[in-house]
Design an enzyme around this catalytic site. Sequence first.
Site, short mmCIF file in Angstrom:
data_model
loop_
_atom_site.label_atom_id
_atom_site.label_comp_id
_atom_site.label_asym_id
_atom_site.label_seq_id
_atom_site.Cartn_x
_atom_site.Cartn_y
_atom_site.Cartn_z
N CYS A 41 0.85 -1.20 0.00
CA CYS A 41 0.00 0.00 0.00
C CYS A 41 0.89 1.25 0.00
O CYS A 41 2.06 1.20 0.41
CB CYS A 41 -0.87 -0.05 1.26
N SER A 43 0.86 3.41 2.10
CA SER A 43 1.31 3.66 3.47
C SER A 43 2.59 2.88 3.79
O SER A 43 3.40 3.34 4.60
CB SER A 43 0.21 3.29 4.47
N HIS A 46 5.14 5.10 2.45
CA HIS A 46 5.38 6.23 3.36
C HIS A 46 6.35 5.81 4.47
O HIS A 46 7.27 6.55 4.82
CB HIS A 46 4.07 6.70 4.02
N HIS A 63 0.43 -4.51 5.50
CA HIS A 63 -0.75 -4.44 6.38
C HIS A 63 -1.99 -4.71 5.56
O HIS A 63 -3.07 -4.23 5.88
CB HIS A 63 -0.82 -3.07 7.06
N CYS A 171 -6.86 -3.15 3.47
CA CYS A 171 -6.58 -1.71 3.57
C CYS A 171 -7.13 -0.93 2.38
O CYS A 171 -8.04 -0.13 2.53
CB CYS A 171 -5.09 -1.43 3.74
#
Length: 368
Positions: A41, A43, A46, A63, A171
């Site tokens: 993802c 994220s 990130h 995740h 997610c």
Amino acid sequence: MTSARAVILSDLETGPELVSVTVDPPRAGEVHVRMAASGICGSDLHLVHGRSNVTFLPAVLGHEGAGVVEEVGPGVTTLQPGDHVVVAMSAPCGSCGPCSRLQPHLCESADRGLQVRGLMPDGTSRVHRDGSPLHPFVGCGTLAEHLVVPEGQLIQVPDDVPLELAALTACGVITGLGAVFNIAEVRPGHTVLVVGCGGVGLSVVQGCRISGAARIVAVDANPARLAVAGRAGATDLVDASNEDMSEAVARLVPGGVDVAFEVVGSAALVGELFDLVRPGGTCVATASYPPGSELSIKPQSLFWDRRLRGCVAGNSIPRRDIPKIMRLYQRGALDLELLAGERWTLDSVLDAFAAAEQGRVPRAVVTM
Ligand SMILES: NC(=O)c1ccc[n+]([C@@H]2O[C@H](COP(=O)([O-])OP(=O)(O)OC[C@H]3O[C@@H](n4cnc5c(N)ncnc54)[C@H](O)[C@@H]3O)[C@@H](O)[C@H]2O)c1
Ligand SMILES: [Zn+2]
Ligand SMILES: [Zn+2]
């Protein structure tokens, strides 16, 4: 103790690494899952680039995963070995202030606080490297062959849904659909704007199509992702790499859109989108934003009853929403294959990260 391979992040300089780890047996109320697949993802990216500080390092990345129950700890009653499960990002406690106010997506239990940092409710970790604890990203750490999580974090899914597609619901899909169904409440006939067509944005596009939006304007700076947005249901495509987004949207929808979704992760874009919403309309900041970044909106735009909404994983409740998403997939309303595209194995996980970075696929999926 189980030996497994996992993708970890020890420090930003080294980046993601595939290493050998050990996974402890499940304790009371915990479940050991043999992972089948995990998406990568925005994220995760990130975290890898230091734009996220939620989970302690060294972390196990991932995740957005699904797998098969291998072993259950004492006292586990809802799952048994062989069950297919999605690893959820949250397991609301049901008794804290927000849970009591029927806002479980805002659960502020101590367990949740530990979970996002990569710790079990007892403050320890079940996964180690050379004897030192690793921290599963937001309590998941799905880019691994094995993991142990609390029972409440696992949502059983039908056996006939491919696990590499079920994984994506944890997610990207739950966030995108949740932003549409739970936050913006898109209605039939609405005109919407979706900026950013990664795994989350493409799920927003599909949610808007399912909700009956009449016009779905999709924007991305990557023409390949825009093409997928067209297949996901977008009616108008704006290539931000060679067109000014605000000019293009104002030309397409002169009075402003009913709902705009920012799904890139740029505070400047949220401010720009706010002005493209009609009076009384809603702008949903659907992405995650770098710590410390600030948002600027014009009070005059706010005056006309425009709303700005945040989004925590689509304000979803995994135990309620993942089964709903499965039903949408099973009746053909939601296309998960369109999101997945190409698959990588754990051995080539670094190529999968590169593909995710470069936006070469809608969602990079790693199979174990
Ligand atoms: N709020 C939440 O709970 C939540 C949950 C999941 C993901 N997220 C966040 O949502 C965001 C999107 O996640 P993703 O996995 O889809 O990410 P992604 O990196 O796959 O997709 C981002 C997309 O934005 C596009 N983009 C970049 N700059 C652009 C610009 N200036 N104009 C138009 N398009 C541009 C990219 O080409 C890419 O297609 C990330 O910030 C992620 O961290 C938030
Ligand atoms: Zn995510
Ligand atoms: Zn709670």
